[in-house]
Design an enzyme around this catalytic site. Sequence first.
Site, PDB file in Angstrom:
ATOM      1  N   GLY A  18     -38.853 -16.295   1.516  1.00 31.23           N
ATOM      2  CA  GLY A  18     -38.819 -15.825   2.379  1.00 31.23           C
ATOM      3  C   GLY A  18     -38.175 -14.542   2.339  1.00 31.23           C
ATOM      4  O   GLY A  18     -38.139 -13.852   3.741  1.00 31.23           O
ATOM      5  N   GLU A  27     -49.185 -14.329   7.879  1.00 31.57           N
ATOM      6  CA  GLU A  27     -50.586 -13.756   8.085  1.00 31.57           C
ATOM      7  C   GLU A  27     -50.332 -12.860   7.005  1.00 31.57           C
ATOM      8  O   GLU A  27     -49.379 -12.567   6.576  1.00 31.57           O
ATOM      9  CB  GLU A  27     -50.583 -12.843   9.041  1.00 31.57           C
ATOM     10  CG  GLU A  27     -50.636 -12.877  10.596  1.00 31.57           C
ATOM     11  CD  GLU A  27     -51.210 -14.443  10.568  1.00 31.57           C
ATOM     12  OE1 GLU A  27     -52.875 -14.181  10.612  1.00 31.57           O
ATOM     13  OE2 GLU A  27     -51.742 -15.261  11.905  1.00 31.57           O
ATOM     14  N   THR A  54     -30.096 -17.714  -1.132  1.00 31.48           N
ATOM     15  CA  THR A  54     -29.351 -19.046  -0.248  1.00 31.48           C
ATOM     16  C   THR A  54     -28.638 -20.223  -0.440  1.00 31.48           C
ATOM     17  O   THR A  54     -28.566 -20.355  -1.731  1.00 31.48           O
ATOM     18  CB  THR A  54     -31.047 -19.548  -0.408  1.00 31.48           C
ATOM     19  OG1 THR A  54     -32.140 -18.971  -0.942  1.00 31.48           O
ATOM     20  CG2 THR A  54     -31.224 -21.137   0.435  1.00 31.48           C
ATOM     21  N   ALA A 112     -25.989 -17.335  -6.553  1.00 32.55           N
ATOM     22  CA  ALA A 112     -24.795 -16.018  -6.033  1.00 32.55           C
ATOM     23  C   ALA A 112     -24.263 -16.501  -4.389  1.00 32.55           C
ATOM     24  O   ALA A 112     -25.269 -16.117  -3.509  1.00 32.55           O
ATOM     25  CB  ALA A 112     -24.932 -15.083  -6.439  1.00 32.55           C
ATOM     26  N   ASN A 155     -22.876 -14.731  -2.581  1.00 37.82           N
ATOM     27  CA  ASN A 155     -22.328 -13.598  -1.533  1.00 37.82           C
ATOM     28  C   ASN A 155     -22.977 -12.054  -2.483  1.00 37.82           C
ATOM     29  O   ASN A 155     -22.131 -12.629  -4.056  1.00 37.82           O
ATOM     30  CB  ASN A 155     -21.056 -13.707  -1.440  1.00 37.82           C
ATOM     31  CG  ASN A 155     -21.821 -12.548  -0.009  1.00 37.82           C
ATOM     32  OD1 ASN A 155     -21.243 -11.557  -0.421  1.00 37.82           O
ATOM     33  ND2 ASN A 155     -20.646 -13.179   0.999  1.00 37.82           N
ATOM     34  N   HIS A 172     -19.930 -16.250  10.819  1.00 43.94           N
ATOM     35  CA  HIS A 172     -21.536 -16.418  10.636  1.00 43.94           C
ATOM     36  C   HIS A 172     -22.094 -15.795  11.950  1.00 43.94           C
ATOM     37  O   HIS A 172     -21.636 -16.506  12.672  1.00 43.94           O
ATOM     38  CB  HIS A 172     -22.060 -16.557   9.375  1.00 43.94           C
ATOM     39  CG  HIS A 172     -21.957 -16.880   7.972  1.00 43.94           C
ATOM     40  ND1 HIS A 172     -20.506 -16.749   7.482  1.00 43.94           N
ATOM     41  CD2 HIS A 172     -22.371 -16.119   7.582  1.00 43.94           C
ATOM     42  CE1 HIS A 172     -20.496 -16.794   6.470  1.00 43.94           C
ATOM     43  NE2 HIS A 172     -21.391 -15.782   5.753  1.00 43.94           N
ATOM     44  N   LYS A 190     -27.100 -19.668  11.096  1.00 43.97           N
ATOM     45  CA  LYS A 190     -27.142 -20.010  10.052  1.00 43.97           C
ATOM     46  C   LYS A 190     -26.965 -21.788  10.273  1.00 43.97           C
ATOM     47  O   LYS A 190     -26.090 -22.104  10.843  1.00 43.97           O
ATOM     48  CB  LYS A 190     -25.474 -19.195   9.671  1.00 43.97           C
ATOM     49  CG  LYS A 190     -25.410 -20.222   8.064  1.00 43.97           C
ATOM     50  CD  LYS A 190     -23.967 -18.938   7.661  1.00 43.97           C
ATOM     51  CE  LYS A 190     -23.709 -19.694   6.314  1.00 43.97           C
ATOM     52  NZ  LYS A 190     -24.811 -19.677   5.082  1.00 43.97           N
ATOM     53  N   THR A 239     -20.039 -18.679   0.344  1.00 39.95           N
ATOM     54  CA  THR A 239     -18.883 -18.369   0.055  1.00 39.95           C
ATOM     55  C   THR A 239     -17.064 -18.524   0.305  1.00 39.95           C
ATOM     56  O   THR A 239     -16.398 -18.518  -0.371  1.00 39.95           O
ATOM     57  CB  THR A 239     -18.556 -16.341   1.109  1.00 39.95           C
ATOM     58  OG1 THR A 239     -20.181 -16.420   0.970  1.00 39.95           O
ATOM     59  CG2 THR A 239     -17.686 -15.517   0.469  1.00 39.95           C
TER      60      THR A 239
HETATM   61  P1  NAP Z   1     -34.120 -16.838   7.754  1.00 36.37           P
HETATM   62  O1  NAP Z   1     -33.812 -15.688   8.364  1.00 36.37           O
HETATM   63  O2  NAP Z   1     -34.099 -18.079   8.606  1.00 36.37           O
HETATM   64  O3  NAP Z   1     -34.729 -16.266   6.489  1.00 36.37           O
HETATM   65  C1  NAP Z   1     -35.522 -17.346   5.709  1.00 36.37           C
HETATM   66  C2  NAP Z   1     -36.720 -17.491   5.770  1.00 36.37           C
HETATM   67  O4  NAP Z   1     -37.414 -17.912   4.896  1.00 36.37           O
HETATM   68  C3  NAP Z   1     -37.276 -17.167   7.106  1.00 36.37           C
HETATM   69  O5  NAP Z   1     -38.383 -16.679   6.843  1.00 36.37           O
HETATM   70  C4  NAP Z   1     -38.325 -18.852   6.379  1.00 36.37           C
HETATM   71  O6  NAP Z   1     -39.630 -19.470   6.908  1.00 36.37           O
HETATM   72  C5  NAP Z   1     -38.212 -19.187   4.934  1.00 36.37           C
HETATM   73  N1  NAP Z   1     -38.785 -19.977   4.520  1.00 36.37           N
HETATM   74  C6  NAP Z   1     -38.526 -21.167   5.204  1.00 36.37           C
HETATM   75  N2  NAP Z   1     -39.317 -22.006   4.563  1.00 36.37           N
HETATM   76  C7  NAP Z   1     -39.534 -21.953   3.252  1.00 36.37           C
HETATM   77  C8  NAP Z   1     -40.510 -22.365   2.734  1.00 36.37           C
HETATM   78  N3  NAP Z   1     -40.568 -23.745   2.272  1.00 36.37           N
HETATM   79  N4  NAP Z   1     -41.640 -20.832   0.955  1.00 36.37           N
HETATM   80  C9  NAP Z   1     -40.911 -20.121   1.916  1.00 36.37           C
HETATM   81  N5  NAP Z   1     -40.589 -19.738   2.269  1.00 36.37           N
HETATM   82  C10 NAP Z   1     -39.641 -20.486   3.756  1.00 36.37           C
HETATM   83  O7  NAP Z   1     -32.578 -16.579   6.820  1.00 36.37           O
HETATM   84  P2  NAP Z   1     -31.419 -15.728   5.790  1.00 36.37           P
HETATM   85  O8  NAP Z   1     -30.581 -15.413   6.998  1.00 36.37           O
HETATM   86  O9  NAP Z   1     -32.794 -14.863   5.723  1.00 36.37           O
HETATM   87  O10 NAP Z   1     -31.157 -16.592   4.957  1.00 36.37           O
HETATM   88  C11 NAP Z   1     -31.027 -16.942   4.293  1.00 36.37           C
HETATM   89  C12 NAP Z   1     -30.056 -17.672   3.248  1.00 36.37           C
HETATM   90  O11 NAP Z   1     -29.596 -16.657   2.588  1.00 36.37           O
HETATM   91  C13 NAP Z   1     -29.540 -18.690   4.172  1.00 36.37           C
HETATM   92  O12 NAP Z   1     -29.054 -19.706   2.702  1.00 36.37           O
HETATM   93  C14 NAP Z   1     -28.307 -17.905   3.981  1.00 36.37           C
HETATM   94  O13 NAP Z   1     -26.964 -19.191   4.259  1.00 36.37           O
HETATM   95  C15 NAP Z   1     -28.061 -16.712   2.362  1.00 36.37           C
HETATM   96  N6  NAP Z   1     -26.878 -16.155   2.351  1.00 36.37           N
HETATM   97  C16 NAP Z   1     -26.982 -15.497   1.691  1.00 36.37           C
HETATM   98  C17 NAP Z   1     -26.269 -13.863   0.452  1.00 36.37           C
HETATM   99  C18 NAP Z   1     -25.584 -13.405  -0.017  1.00 36.37           C
HETATM  100  O14 NAP Z   1     -25.030 -12.537  -0.509  1.00 36.37           O
HETATM  101  N7  NAP Z   1     -26.218 -14.705  -1.048  1.00 36.37           N
HETATM  102  C19 NAP Z   1     -26.360 -13.232   2.732  1.00 36.37           C
HETATM  103  C20 NAP Z   1     -27.216 -13.336   3.648  1.00 36.37           C
HETATM  104  C21 NAP Z   1     -27.319 -14.909   3.828  1.00 36.37           C
HETATM  105  P3  NAP Z   1     -39.721 -19.538   9.085  1.00 36.37           P
HETATM  106  O15 NAP Z   1     -38.633 -18.426   9.934  1.00 36.37           O
HETATM  107  O16 NAP Z   1     -41.260 -20.362   9.057  1.00 36.37           O
HETATM  108  O17 NAP Z   1     -38.821 -20.558   8.763  1.00 36.37           O
END
Ligand code: NAP
EC number: 1.17.1.8
Length: 269
Positions: A13, A43, A103, A128, A130, A158, A162, A169
């Site tokens: 990701g 790319e 995630t 985790a 968070n 959020h 999301k 969390t």
């Molecule tokens: P995001 O910007 O949508 O990023 C997700 C990325 O994963 C996108 O670039 C997406 O590509 C890519 N993706 C989708 N399917 C994929 C696959 N099959 N293989 C590889 N990559 C793929 O989301 P985000 O805001 O970064 O958040 C990501 C996750 O982290 C969410 O679940 C969020 O709740 C979580 N999060 C956790 C914390 C923590 O502290 N644990 C903090 C913040 C966020 P496309 O754009 O092409 O779909």
Amino acid sequence: MTEKGKVRVVVVGANGRMGREVVRTVVKDPGLQLVGAVDRSVEKEDVGVVLGLGETGVYFSDKLGETLLKSEADVIIDFTTPNVVRDNIYTSLEYGVRPVVGTTGIPQEDLQAWDRILQDKGIGGLVAPNFAIGAILMMKFAAQAARYLPHVEIIEMHHDQKLDAPSGTAIKTAEMIVKERQRMVQGHPDEEEKLAGARGADFEGMKIHSVRLPGYVAHQEVILGGIGQTLTIRHDSISRESFMPGVAMAAKKVMEFTGLVYGLENLID
Ligand code: NAP
């Protein structure tokens, strides 16, 4: 490519909001080495060049298995989406690579299944909801306070992109609180929702409310009520950098234990 003593990391990701921040962190951390960057619809360019970090020699790929095979990774750091994280984890387990997962929206059954596989393979993994230290403290303080003020409502806020609600969390906070208080029903026993959802989601009698608006990053309030008083415990992640020290720490610590750890609080005092 392999540098001695460094934990070799593939970011999954890597072109997402969190993933880009993780790539920056891994490139800058002297204890970590970026050996792969996986995302879809990218790319095949040098990830460092795309993110303005200069050449890294690591190119974006859309194939996780192939990347793990070529890179001899120790760890994947996954910040993708709730619908693809499962496949990513099974791929990393197949290659014996430790998962560090940010995630959210992962069911408990999956956590138990991954733990069994990690135990069998003799390697560690971390999920985790968070990674921000302030959020961990907020959850701990809320659980502590619920012993004395057991009426609790959680409001999480959020950004509006999301995908899952309530947030990981909020669920983790509720899980920590129910360990500290008896199961109970809150509010008036005859209360009636005039609009469905008005009282929020129910977690063992506790209410969770999810707000989604542009402008927010990740925020949560835990409000505890008692006779003639309320206590509000609030945490705000105002930038995604807030999560990065926790992510870097987890990528190193996951090399030292076996099985699945759920929650960053289990890695710190
Ligand atoms: P995001 O910007 O949508 O990023 C997700 C990325 O994963 C996108 O670039 C997406 O590509 C890519 N993706 C989708 N399917 C994929 C696959 N099959 N293989 C590889 N990559 C793929 O989301 P985000 O805001 O970064 O958040 C990501 C996750 O982290 C969410 O679940 C969020 O709740 C979580 N999060 C956790 C914390 C923590 O502290 N644990 C903090 C913040 C966020 P496309 O754009 O092409 O779909």
